[in-house]
Design a protein around this motif. Structure first.
Motif, mmCIF file in Angstrom:
data_model
loop_
_atom_site.group_PDB
_atom_site.id
_atom_site.type_symbol
_atom_site.label_atom_id
_atom_site.label_comp_id
_atom_site.label_asym_id
_atom_site.label_seq_id
_atom_site.Cartn_x
_atom_site.Cartn_y
_atom_site.Cartn_z
ATOM 1 N N GLY A 129 0.774 -1.227 0.000
ATOM 2 C CA GLY A 129 0.000 0.000 0.000
ATOM 3 C C GLY A 129 0.811 1.284 0.000
ATOM 4 O O GLY A 129 0.270 2.366 0.204
ATOM 5 N N THR A 130 2.138 1.198 -0.247
ATOM 6 C CA THR A 130 3.000 2.389 -0.289
ATOM 7 C C THR A 130 3.509 2.592 -1.712
ATOM 8 O O THR A 130 3.393 1.696 -2.561
ATOM 9 C CB THR A 130 4.225 2.236 0.644
ATOM 10 N N PRO A 131 4.133 3.738 -1.983
ATOM 11 C CA PRO A 131 4.731 3.947 -3.310
ATOM 12 C C PRO A 131 5.853 2.948 -3.636
ATOM 13 O O PRO A 131 6.222 2.791 -4.797
ATOM 14 C CB PRO A 131 5.293 5.371 -3.228
ATOM 15 N N PHE A 132 6.376 2.259 -2.624
ATOM 16 C CA PHE A 132 7.461 1.290 -2.837
ATOM 17 C C PHE A 132 6.950 -0.077 -3.281
ATOM 18 O O PHE A 132 7.736 -0.940 -3.663
ATOM 19 C CB PHE A 132 8.276 1.122 -1.546
ATOM 20 N N GLU A 133 5.650 -0.273 -3.245
ATOM 21 C CA GLU A 133 5.057 -1.586 -3.455
ATOM 22 C C GLU A 133 5.444 -2.225 -4.792
ATOM 23 O O GLU A 133 5.629 -3.434 -4.875
ATOM 24 C CB GLU A 133 3.534 -1.493 -3.349
ATOM 25 N N ASN A 134 5.582 -1.439 -5.832
ATOM 26 C CA ASN A 134 5.886 -1.995 -7.152
ATOM 27 C C ASN A 134 7.297 -1.689 -7.638
ATOM 28 O O ASN A 134 7.596 -1.836 -8.817
ATOM 29 C CB ASN A 134 4.853 -1.504 -8.172
ATOM 30 N N MET A 135 8.172 -1.280 -6.724
ATOM 31 C CA MET A 135 9.550 -0.961 -7.093
ATOM 32 C C MET A 135 10.455 -2.188 -6.979
ATOM 33 O O MET A 135 10.187 -3.095 -6.196
ATOM 34 C CB MET A 135 10.109 0.124 -6.168
ATOM 35 N N THR A 136 11.545 -2.165 -7.730
ATOM 36 C CA THR A 136 12.580 -3.185 -7.587
ATOM 37 C C THR A 136 13.312 -2.947 -6.269
ATOM 38 O O THR A 136 13.242 -1.844 -5.689
ATOM 39 C CB THR A 136 13.607 -3.095 -8.730
ATOM 40 N N LEU A 137 14.028 -3.958 -5.820
ATOM 41 C CA LEU A 137 14.831 -3.787 -4.600
ATOM 42 C C LEU A 137 15.819 -2.638 -4.754
ATOM 43 O O LEU A 137 16.003 -1.843 -3.834
ATOM 44 C CB LEU A 137 15.604 -5.075 -4.281
ATOM 45 N N GLU A 138 16.454 -2.538 -5.925
ATOM 46 C CA GLU A 138 17.440 -1.480 -6.147
ATOM 47 C C GLU A 138 16.816 -0.094 -6.015
ATOM 48 O O GLU A 138 17.394 0.803 -5.405
ATOM 49 C CB GLU A 138 18.102 -1.625 -7.526
ATOM 50 N N ASP A 139 15.625 0.078 -6.580
ATOM 51 C CA ASP A 139 14.954 1.378 -6.479
ATOM 52 C C ASP A 139 14.541 1.674 -5.039
ATOM 53 O O ASP A 139 14.652 2.814 -4.584
ATOM 54 C CB ASP A 139 13.738 1.435 -7.400
ATOM 55 N N ILE A 140 14.065 0.663 -4.329
ATOM 56 C CA ILE A 140 13.700 0.872 -2.927
ATOM 57 C C ILE A 140 14.934 1.304 -2.137
ATOM 58 O O ILE A 140 14.878 2.260 -1.354
ATOM 59 C CB ILE A 140 13.067 -0.392 -2.318
ATOM 60 N N ILE A 141 16.047 0.620 -2.345
ATOM 61 C CA ILE A 141 17.285 0.945 -1.626
ATOM 62 C C ILE A 141 17.702 2.390 -1.897
ATOM 63 O O ILE A 141 18.117 3.109 -0.995
ATOM 64 C CB ILE A 141 18.411 -0.034 -2.015
ATOM 65 N N ARG A 142 17.580 2.833 -3.138
ATOM 66 C CA ARG A 142 18.000 4.189 -3.494
ATOM 67 C C ARG A 142 17.044 5.265 -2.974
ATOM 68 O O ARG A 142 17.436 6.415 -2.807
ATOM 69 C CB ARG A 142 18.126 4.305 -5.013
ATOM 70 N N LYS A 143 15.770 4.905 -2.718
ATOM 71 C CA LYS A 143 14.765 5.925 -2.397
ATOM 72 C C LYS A 143 14.196 5.862 -0.982
ATOM 73 O O LYS A 143 13.641 6.862 -0.514
ATOM 74 C CB LYS A 143 13.613 5.833 -3.395
ATOM 75 N N ALA A 144 14.308 4.740 -0.315
ATOM 76 C CA ALA A 144 13.658 4.572 0.995
ATOM 77 C C ALA A 144 14.608 4.894 2.141
ATOM 78 O O ALA A 144 15.814 5.042 1.959
ATOM 79 C CB ALA A 144 13.133 3.141 1.131
ATOM 80 N N ASP A 145 14.035 4.971 3.320
ATOM 81 C CA ASP A 145 14.821 5.066 4.548
ATOM 82 C C ASP A 145 14.106 4.259 5.624
ATOM 83 O O ASP A 145 13.100 3.613 5.363
ATOM 84 C CB ASP A 145 15.055 6.519 4.969
ATOM 85 N N GLY A 146 14.636 4.278 6.822
ATOM 86 C CA GLY A 146 14.004 3.592 7.936
ATOM 87 C C GLY A 146 13.860 2.095 7.709
ATOM 88 O O GLY A 146 14.700 1.449 7.080
ATOM 89 N N GLY A 147 12.764 1.542 8.216
ATOM 90 C CA GLY A 147 12.539 0.112 8.160
ATOM 91 C C GLY A 147 12.439 -0.441 6.756
ATOM 92 O O GLY A 147 12.887 -1.560 6.491
ATOM 93 N N ILE A 148 11.841 0.329 5.856
ATOM 94 C CA ILE A 148 11.736 -0.152 4.470
ATOM 95 C C ILE A 148 13.126 -0.276 3.859
ATOM 96 O O ILE A 148 13.463 -1.291 3.254
ATOM 97 C CB ILE A 148 10.806 0.749 3.627
ATOM 98 N N PHE A 149 13.962 0.744 4.026
ATOM 99 C CA PHE A 149 15.334 0.662 3.523
ATOM 100 C C PHE A 149 16.058 -0.523 4.144
ATOM 101 O O PHE A 149 16.693 -1.320 3.442
ATOM 102 C CB PHE A 149 16.131 1.945 3.806
#
Length: 191
Positions: free
Chosen positions: A45-65
């Motif tokens: 349910g977040t904007p990260f839901e459909n991202m690749t792991l690499e994109d999440i790593i580059r854009k997220a922080d906290g627990g998601i990162f």
């Protein structure tokens, strides 16, 4: 996108005596599974839901990162191991000689950084945009993708990576790692 566990390119007992089946059962089977499960829960349910792991790593922080990076880091680590160590390809020998003086000098520097990294983390061989190799240490879930670097090789120096087999002897685990490194895969990752 639901993230899933990677398939190991070897059986759970294949890395013994350097890494036991019990270590893989816990490190791969439980630790990595927990990161994958947590990541899938956190990104729903977040904007990260459909991202690749690499994109999440580059854009997220906290627990998601943390969970995305730990999923990626562990997958990269396990995929670099082999029960039948390969000779270092000439291309890699040449590149390590160019950037470190020799493959032995590279291994010595990498070992020193892995031994002295305080606390939990990762030691990476990385390549920059100019093709130069360097060794980076990252605490916790750190990943060189966040700095625009290309990962080439990694060693997990969290205690859960070695405590079953080596207890508090991190240096012995690092020495064993060199017997499990798939140099052909490492060579394929350099430009």
């Amino acid at each position: 996108m639901k993230h899933s566990m990677p398939q190991l390119p070897y059986t759970m007992e294949a890395l013994a005596p350097y890494m036991s089946q019990e270590t893989l059962e816990y490190h791969y089977g439980k630790h990595l599974q927990t990161y994958v499960d947590n990541l899938n829960k956190l990104i729903a349910g977040t904007p990260f839901e459909n991202m690749t792991l690499e994109d999440i790593i580059r854009k997220a922080d906290g627990g998601i990162f943390n969970n995305a990076a730990q999923t990626w880091n562990h997958t990269f680590f396990f995929e670099t191991l082999t029960p039948r160590q390969t000779a270092m390809p000439d291309k890699l020998v040449q590149k390590l000689t160019e950037d470190f003086g020799s493959p032995e000098a590279f291994k010595q520097e990498f070992t020193q950084k892995a031994t002295t990294l305080f606390g939990s983390g990762w030691v990476w061989l990385t390549e920059d945009t100019q093709g130069k190799l360097s060794i980076q240490t990252e605490p916790n879930a750190g990943n060189p993708l966040t700095k625009g670097m290309k990962p080439i090789l990694v060693l997990d120096v969290w205690e859960h990576a070695y405590y079953i087999d080596y207890r508090n002897r991190r240096a012995a685990f690092i020495e064993a790692f060199w017997n499990l490194t798939d140099w052909e895969k490492v060579a394929l990752r350099i430009t």
